[in-house]
Enzyme design. Structure first.
Site, PDB file in Angstrom:
ATOM      1  N   LYS A  11      63.190  48.309  24.155  1.00  0.00           N
ATOM      2  CA  LYS A  11      63.426  47.832  25.514  1.00  0.00           C
ATOM      3  C   LYS A  11      63.459  46.300  25.599  1.00  0.00           C
ATOM      4  O   LYS A  11      63.066  45.605  24.653  1.00  0.00           O
ATOM      5  CB  LYS A  11      62.347  48.400  26.435  1.00  0.00           C
ATOM      6  CG  LYS A  11      62.431  49.921  26.581  1.00  0.00           C
ATOM      7  CD  LYS A  11      61.364  50.433  27.533  1.00  0.00           C
ATOM      8  CE  LYS A  11      61.463  51.925  27.746  1.00  0.00           C
ATOM      9  NZ  LYS A  11      60.432  52.395  28.713  1.00  0.00           N
ATOM     10  N   PHE A  59      59.467  54.898  41.128  1.00  0.00           N
ATOM     11  CA  PHE A  59      59.621  53.796  40.171  1.00  0.00           C
ATOM     12  C   PHE A  59      61.058  53.589  39.700  1.00  0.00           C
ATOM     13  O   PHE A  59      61.331  52.677  38.920  1.00  0.00           O
ATOM     14  CB  PHE A  59      58.716  54.025  38.949  1.00  0.00           C
ATOM     15  CG  PHE A  59      59.001  55.304  38.196  1.00  0.00           C
ATOM     16  CD1 PHE A  59      60.058  55.399  37.300  1.00  0.00           C
ATOM     17  CD2 PHE A  59      58.199  56.420  38.387  1.00  0.00           C
ATOM     18  CE1 PHE A  59      60.322  56.573  36.611  1.00  0.00           C
ATOM     19  CE2 PHE A  59      58.444  57.604  37.697  1.00  0.00           C
ATOM     20  CZ  PHE A  59      59.516  57.676  36.809  1.00  0.00           C
ATOM     21  N   ARG A  87      57.486  59.844  18.684  1.00  0.00           N
ATOM     22  CA  ARG A  87      56.545  59.788  19.811  1.00  0.00           C
ATOM     23  C   ARG A  87      55.144  59.397  19.331  1.00  0.00           C
ATOM     24  O   ARG A  87      54.433  58.651  20.003  1.00  0.00           O
ATOM     25  CB  ARG A  87      56.564  61.094  20.585  1.00  0.00           C
ATOM     26  CG  ARG A  87      57.946  61.292  21.250  1.00  0.00           C
ATOM     27  CD  ARG A  87      58.007  62.414  22.228  1.00  0.00           C
ATOM     28  NE  ARG A  87      57.275  62.119  23.450  1.00  0.00           N
ATOM     29  CZ  ARG A  87      57.685  61.318  24.432  1.00  0.00           C
ATOM     30  NH1 ARG A  87      58.842  60.670  24.320  1.00  0.00           N
ATOM     31  NH2 ARG A  87      56.959  61.148  25.516  1.00  0.00           N
ATOM     32  N   THR A  93      52.535  56.347  26.901  1.00  0.00           N
ATOM     33  CA  THR A  93      53.409  55.574  27.785  1.00  0.00           C
ATOM     34  C   THR A  93      52.707  54.329  28.318  1.00  0.00           C
ATOM     35  O   THR A  93      53.289  53.249  28.369  1.00  0.00           O
ATOM     36  CB  THR A  93      53.888  56.453  28.961  1.00  0.00           C
ATOM     37  OG1 THR A  93      54.563  57.592  28.416  1.00  0.00           O
ATOM     38  CG2 THR A  93      54.828  55.706  29.873  1.00  0.00           C
ATOM     39  N   ARG A 104      53.364  50.792  21.104  1.00  0.00           N
ATOM     40  CA  ARG A 104      53.015  50.336  22.455  1.00  0.00           C
ATOM     41  C   ARG A 104      51.680  49.597  22.488  1.00  0.00           C
ATOM     42  O   ARG A 104      51.531  48.628  23.233  1.00  0.00           O
ATOM     43  CB  ARG A 104      53.038  51.508  23.423  1.00  0.00           C
ATOM     44  CG  ARG A 104      54.474  51.971  23.703  1.00  0.00           C
ATOM     45  CD  ARG A 104      54.517  53.134  24.651  1.00  0.00           C
ATOM     46  NE  ARG A 104      55.882  53.445  25.049  1.00  0.00           N
ATOM     47  CZ  ARG A 104      56.316  54.672  25.263  1.00  0.00           C
ATOM     48  NH1 ARG A 104      55.502  55.718  25.125  1.00  0.00           N
ATOM     49  NH2 ARG A 104      57.562  54.887  25.632  1.00  0.00           N
ATOM     50  N   ASN A 114      57.001  48.726  28.410  1.00  0.00           N
ATOM     51  CA  ASN A 114      56.247  49.403  27.351  1.00  0.00           C
ATOM     52  C   ASN A 114      56.986  49.485  26.015  1.00  0.00           C
ATOM     53  O   ASN A 114      56.745  50.383  25.220  1.00  0.00           O
ATOM     54  CB  ASN A 114      55.755  50.776  27.824  1.00  0.00           C
ATOM     55  CG  ASN A 114      56.874  51.757  28.107  1.00  0.00           C
ATOM     56  OD1 ASN A 114      58.050  51.442  27.949  1.00  0.00           O
ATOM     57  ND2 ASN A 114      56.509  52.951  28.525  1.00  0.00           N
ATOM     58  N   HIS A 117      61.473  53.450  24.145  1.00  0.00           N
ATOM     59  CA  HIS A 117      61.730  54.773  24.719  1.00  0.00           C
ATOM     60  C   HIS A 117      62.033  55.701  23.565  1.00  0.00           C
ATOM     61  O   HIS A 117      62.671  55.306  22.593  1.00  0.00           O
ATOM     62  CB  HIS A 117      62.947  54.729  25.659  1.00  0.00           C
ATOM     63  CG  HIS A 117      63.486  56.090  25.987  1.00  0.00           C
ATOM     64  ND1 HIS A 117      63.038  56.829  27.045  1.00  0.00           N
ATOM     65  CD2 HIS A 117      64.411  56.863  25.350  1.00  0.00           C
ATOM     66  CE1 HIS A 117      63.666  57.999  27.063  1.00  0.00           C
ATOM     67  NE2 HIS A 117      64.509  58.038  26.048  1.00  0.00           N
TER      68      HIS A 117
END
EC number: 2.7.4.6
Length: 141
Positions: A11, A59, A87, A93, A104, A114, A117
């Protein structure tokens, strides 16, 4: 154990911190192969389309704004149980809840910014990969 593909997005916050290589290194050290990758500046329409399932959530506007705030890296990871492996590498998250040593925990600023994705299911992975990549853009390795 199944050989799978999953979509990963680095991100804007992580791209801005210049930790792309560190994140990709973690994927590779965990046995995941990067079989497609590109840097994009998402348009509002692209971000809204990608996150359409969240359109009614409070959001949504902030998420779209964040995802269009700077370039992202979209990539396809491949390997044994790639979805779960990715993951696990990402962590929770909310980075405050993410286990030490996860992406993260190490690179994210907040639940919004964060860092990464990752697809959450085989169905999501298939849809998300197709959103950004044609079959001809994915290279067997």
């Amino acid at each position: 154990m199944a050989n799978e593909r999953t979509l990963s997005i680095i991100k804007p916050d992580a791209v801005a911190k210049n930790v792309i290589g560190e994140i990709e290194s973690r994927f590779e050290k965990a046995g995941l192969k990067i079989v497609a990758a590109k840097m994009l500046q998402l348009s509002q329409a692209q971000a809204e389309g990608f996150y359409a399932e969240h359109k009614e959530r409070p959001f949504f506007g902030d998420l779209v704004g964040f995802m269009t705030s700077g370039p992202v890296i979209v990539q396809v990871l491949e390997g044994e149980n790639a979805i779960a492996a990715n993951r696990d590498l990402m962590g929770a998250t909310n980075p405050k809840e993410a286990a030490a040593g996860t992406i993260r925990a190490d690179f994210a600023q907040s639940i919004d910014a964060n860092a990464v994705h990752g697809s959450d299911s085989p169905e999501s992975a298939e849809r998300e990969i197709a959103y950004f990549f044609g079959n001809e853009e994915i290279c067997a390795r």
